[in-house]
Design an enzyme around this catalytic site. Structure first.
Site, PDB file in Angstrom:
ATOM      1  N   LYS A 104       3.344   1.025   3.026  1.00 14.98           N
ATOM      2  CA  LYS A 104       3.007  -0.006   4.010  1.00 14.98           C
ATOM      3  C   LYS A 104       2.947  -1.347   3.321  1.00 14.98           C
ATOM      4  CE  LYS A 104       0.187   3.095   6.745  1.00 14.98           C
ATOM      5  NZ  LYS A 104      -1.133   3.641   6.882  1.00 14.98           N
ATOM      6  N   ASN A 136       0.879  -1.164   0.000  1.00 14.04           N
ATOM      7  CA  ASN A 136       0.000   0.000   0.000  1.00 14.04           C
ATOM      8  C   ASN A 136       0.923   1.223   0.000  1.00 14.04           C
ATOM      9  OD1 ASN A 136      -1.878   1.979   0.452  1.00 14.04           O
ATOM     10  ND2 ASN A 136      -2.785   1.032   2.270  1.00 14.04           N
ATOM     11  N   ARG A 149      -2.245  -2.037  -3.831  1.00 20.48           N
ATOM     12  CA  ARG A 149      -3.355  -1.091  -3.852  1.00 20.48           C
ATOM     13  C   ARG A 149      -3.038  -0.052  -4.923  1.00 20.48           C
ATOM     14  NH1 ARG A 149      -5.021   3.411   0.629  1.00 20.48           N
ATOM     15  NH2 ARG A 149      -6.837   4.147  -0.493  1.00 20.48           N
ATOM     16  N   GLU A 185      -8.074  -2.704   4.807  1.00 18.63           N
ATOM     17  CA  GLU A 185      -7.848  -2.617   3.362  1.00 18.63           C
ATOM     18  C   GLU A 185      -6.807  -3.633   2.894  1.00 18.63           C
ATOM     19  OE1 GLU A 185      -7.465   1.486   4.426  1.00 18.63           O
ATOM     20  OE2 GLU A 185      -8.305   2.070   2.498  1.00 18.63           O
ATOM     21  N   ARG A 189      -8.271  18.557   3.662  1.00 16.04           N
ATOM     22  CA  ARG A 189      -8.930  18.820   2.370  1.00 16.04           C
ATOM     23  C   ARG A 189     -10.276  19.498   2.601  1.00 16.04           C
ATOM     24  NH1 ARG A 189      -8.542  12.873   0.042  1.00 16.04           N
ATOM     25  NH2 ARG A 189      -6.736  12.466   1.339  1.00 16.04           N
ATOM     26  N   HIS A 237     -11.366   5.434  -1.855  1.00 13.30           N
ATOM     27  CA  HIS A 237     -11.494   4.612  -0.637  1.00 13.30           C
ATOM     28  C   HIS A 237     -12.321   3.352  -0.896  1.00 13.30           C
ATOM     29  CE1 HIS A 237     -11.174   8.484   2.054  1.00 13.30           C
ATOM     30  NE2 HIS A 237      -9.990   7.883   1.962  1.00 13.30           N
ATOM     31  N   ARG A 258      -8.130  14.696  17.549  1.00 10.14           N
ATOM     32  CA  ARG A 258      -7.746  14.654  18.966  1.00 10.14           C
ATOM     33  C   ARG A 258      -7.184  16.005  19.411  1.00 10.14           C
ATOM     34  NH1 ARG A 258      -4.529   9.165  17.866  1.00 10.14           N
ATOM     35  NH2 ARG A 258      -4.137  10.417  16.004  1.00 10.14           N
ATOM     36  N   ASN A 300      -7.922  10.599   7.653  1.00  8.97           N
ATOM     37  CA  ASN A 300      -7.467  11.927   7.234  1.00  8.97           C
ATOM     38  C   ASN A 300      -8.275  12.371   6.031  1.00  8.97           C
ATOM     39  OD1 ASN A 300      -5.473  13.060   8.909  1.00  8.97           O
ATOM     40  ND2 ASN A 300      -4.153  11.326   8.352  1.00  8.97           N
ATOM     41  N   ASN A 319     -12.826   5.407  16.236  1.00 12.21           N
ATOM     42  CA  ASN A 319     -12.377   5.795  17.576  1.00 12.21           C
ATOM     43  C   ASN A 319     -13.103   6.962  18.230  1.00 12.21           C
ATOM     44  OD1 ASN A 319     -10.006   3.988  17.889  1.00 12.21           O
ATOM     45  ND2 ASN A 319      -9.376   5.032  16.013  1.00 12.21           N
TER      46      ASN A 319
HETATM   47  P1  ADP Z   1      -5.551   7.785   6.868  1.00  6.98           P
HETATM   48  O1  ADP Z   1      -6.682   8.385   6.112  1.00  6.98           O
HETATM   49  O2  ADP Z   1      -4.271   8.562   6.767  1.00  6.98           O
HETATM   50  O3  ADP Z   1      -5.397   6.285   6.714  1.00  6.98           O
HETATM   51  P2  ADP Z   1      -6.530   7.161   9.531  1.00  6.98           P
HETATM   52  O4  ADP Z   1      -7.671   6.308   9.115  1.00  6.98           O
HETATM   53  O5  ADP Z   1      -5.415   6.536  10.288  1.00  6.98           O
HETATM   54  O6  ADP Z   1      -5.962   8.040   8.365  1.00  6.98           O
HETATM   55  O7  ADP Z   1      -7.142   8.342  10.436  1.00  6.98           O
HETATM   56  C1  ADP Z   1      -6.316   9.331  10.975  1.00  6.98           C
HETATM   57  C2  ADP Z   1      -7.142  10.282  11.823  1.00  6.98           C
HETATM   58  O8  ADP Z   1      -7.964   9.531  12.722  1.00  6.98           O
HETATM   59  C3  ADP Z   1      -6.287  11.151  12.707  1.00  6.98           C
HETATM   60  O9  ADP Z   1      -5.902  12.328  12.047  1.00  6.98           O
HETATM   61  C4  ADP Z   1      -7.224  11.447  13.864  1.00  6.98           C
HETATM   62  O10 ADP Z   1      -8.004  12.572  13.538  1.00  6.98           O
HETATM   63  C5  ADP Z   1      -8.130  10.252  13.937  1.00  6.98           C
HETATM   64  N1  ADP Z   1      -7.818   9.328  15.046  1.00  6.98           N
HETATM   65  C6  ADP Z   1      -6.890   8.337  15.054  1.00  6.98           C
HETATM   66  N2  ADP Z   1      -6.886   7.688  16.249  1.00  6.98           N
HETATM   67  C7  ADP Z   1      -7.835   8.282  17.001  1.00  6.98           C
HETATM   68  C8  ADP Z   1      -8.325   8.088  18.347  1.00  6.98           C
HETATM   69  N3  ADP Z   1      -7.839   7.127  19.133  1.00  6.98           N
HETATM   70  N4  ADP Z   1      -9.320   8.894  18.762  1.00  6.98           N
HETATM   71  C9  ADP Z   1      -9.844   9.839  17.970  1.00  6.98           C
HETATM   72  N5  ADP Z   1      -9.409  10.083  16.709  1.00  6.98           N
HETATM   73  C10 ADP Z   1      -8.430   9.329  16.238  1.00  6.98           C
END
Ligand code: ADP
Length: 412
Positions: free
Chosen positions: A14, A7, A96, A397, A245, A184, A289, A215, A339
């Site tokens: 990754k 990925n 991917r 994924e 974005r 996605h 967070r 993100n 989360n």
């Molecule tokens: P990507 O789109 O880069 O794969 P992720 O799915 O890992 O991103 O999501 C990243 C975002 O998820 C972080 O910027 C944060 O806002 C949020 N996040 C990650 N862990 C937590 C947590 N334990 N509690 C709340 N928000 C979280």
């Protein structure tokens, strides 16, 4: 059989190695080995690899990205995280690939023609497709005859109806490739199948909206097993408010700024992709967070950013409802979706007019965020009387790509 998944993103790479035997399992398998390279803007490169028993972490200053990828993959067959003896023990590599255009509506075995098309499609996905190609070529340079497969994020949207993918602009733009593609898709595909399993129902009888909130953020509406609409569009910039974005904004704003000569095209591209969204409004961070902490200390812009994020999320869910003709379950996934109990509760409360009701105790339990941890933590957060189920699903994924490769090897 050993399936290696790659990925490759614009600032990270990754990889996971899955060892699979027998029939394709429906439950995700935990990878034997995971590895990651992170390239930060200061030039520091971090290499991490992990097995069930061991882990390695190295920091260095950059060589070429291909060399960094080779060094990471070396940790598969040497050192503390060795799990195989050499690259020839890998049966297939699943890559991917973010953009497959109109042409690739299913996974494709890599050959020179497929590579050329992925390269051509880089004009539509300049941050992603070149990185995906680099991963493919890094493997080719290690092992010239490896079977490699491309699994496309856009393929999930192959059945979008014309009313969803044609933009209200001159029709001939469609012939130039200007249409909604959606992104996605690998995550939405995994989560919708997993939702059907959790609910004990057939995907073909469900109306689902999956909320991928990482993100990048997107919604997908899946009706009776077919994705019928999504919030991302021609590019991953459209739709929901994201970490950095902007999501949907009036295109007139861009015309105005260009006409006024305030920014170049490149500068605007950067602002809309990397300096907008939660970060742009709050001035604090793209990470919810950090936004939460700022709200707790009284930062009004951080509060506004989160309010807009939640408002748009609920509004775009509602926008997908007429085409779905109802909703059986709403799925929350990715970093925020998995989360952030507060955002899930706020969205549920905005949809209360549909009878949606979240169980606050179940919603407050946290699930482990690391990839491959456990699909056993996926759960239904809705109260008993809610007509719409609210599912928190840990997106997988990499597993979805491994499963696709495994299916291919099993049916060959
Ligand atoms: P990507 O789109 O880069 O794969 P992720 O799915 O890992 O991103 O999501 C990243 C975002 O998820 C972080 O910027 C944060 O806002 C949020 N996040 C990650 N862990 C937590 C947590 N334990 N509690 C709340 N928000 C979280």
């Amino acid at each position: 059989m050993n399936v290696l998944v790659l990925n490759a993103g614009s600032s990270s790479f990754k990889s996971s190695l899955y060892q699979l035997t027998g029939e394709v399992p429906s439950d995700p398998v935990v990878p034997l080995w995971t590895g990651e390279v992170d390239w930060d803007s200061s030039g520091t490169v971090v290499l991490k690899a992990k097995t069930a028993d061991n882990s390695v972490r190295e920091e260095r200053s950059g060589r070429s990205r291909t060399n960094d990828i080779h060094d990471l993959l070396n940790l598969l067959w040497s050192g503390k995280t060795q799990v195989i003896n050499n690259i020839d023990e890998i049966d297939i590599v699943g890559n991917r690939v973010v953009h497959g255009g109109d042409k690739y509506r299913q996974p494709m075995l890599i050959n020179p023609e497929v590579k050329a098309e992925i390269d051509r499609l880089s004009i539509y996905a300049p941050l992603h497709n070149p990185a995906n190609l680099m991963g493919i070529e890094a493997i080719e340079s290690l092992s010239g005859n490896m079977t490699q497969m491309a699994v496309f994020d856009t393929a999930f949207y192959r059945d979008l109806p014309e009313v969803a993918y044609v933009y209200p602009v001159p029709y001939q733009w469609l012939e130039q490739g200007i249409r909604k593609y959606g992104f996605h898709g690998i995550s939405h595909q995994y989560c919708t199948r997993r939702a059907a399993e959790l609910l004990g129902r057939d995907l073909g009888e469900l109306r689902l909206i999956s909320c991928h909130l990482g993100n990048g953020c997107s919604l997908a509406a899946t009706k009776f097993g077919r994705c019928i609409d999504t919030t991302m569009g021609f590019t991953p910039l459209d739709g929901l408010v994201m970490g950095t974005r902007c999501g949907s904004i009036d295109p007139g704003i861009i015309l105005h700024l260009l006409r006024e000569g305030e920014y170049t095209v490149e500068e605007l591209d950067h602002i809309l992709n990397f300096e907008s969204g939660l970060l742009g409004i709050s001035g604090v961070s793209n990470d919810v967070r950090e936004i939460d902490k700022a709200i707790d200390s009284g930062n009004a812009k951080a509060k506004l950013a989160l309010d807009i994020y939640i408002d748009r999320l609920a509004a775009k869910i509602a926008y997908l409802l007429p085409a779905l003709g109802g909703l059986d379950a709403l799925i929350f996934t990715a970093g925020v979706g998995e989360n952030h109990a507060g955002i899930r509760a706020a969205v549920a409360s905005k949809l209360a007019f549909l009878g949606v009701e979240i169980d606050s105790y179940l919603n407050s339990l946290s699930i482990p965020p690391e990839a491959g941890v456990s699909s056993g933590d996926d759960r239904d957060l809705a109260s008993g009387r809610s007509p719409v189920r609210l599912l928190a699903i840990h997106t997988q994924e990499e597993w979805e790509i491994a499963r696709t490769c495994w299916q291919y090897l099993n049916t060959k």
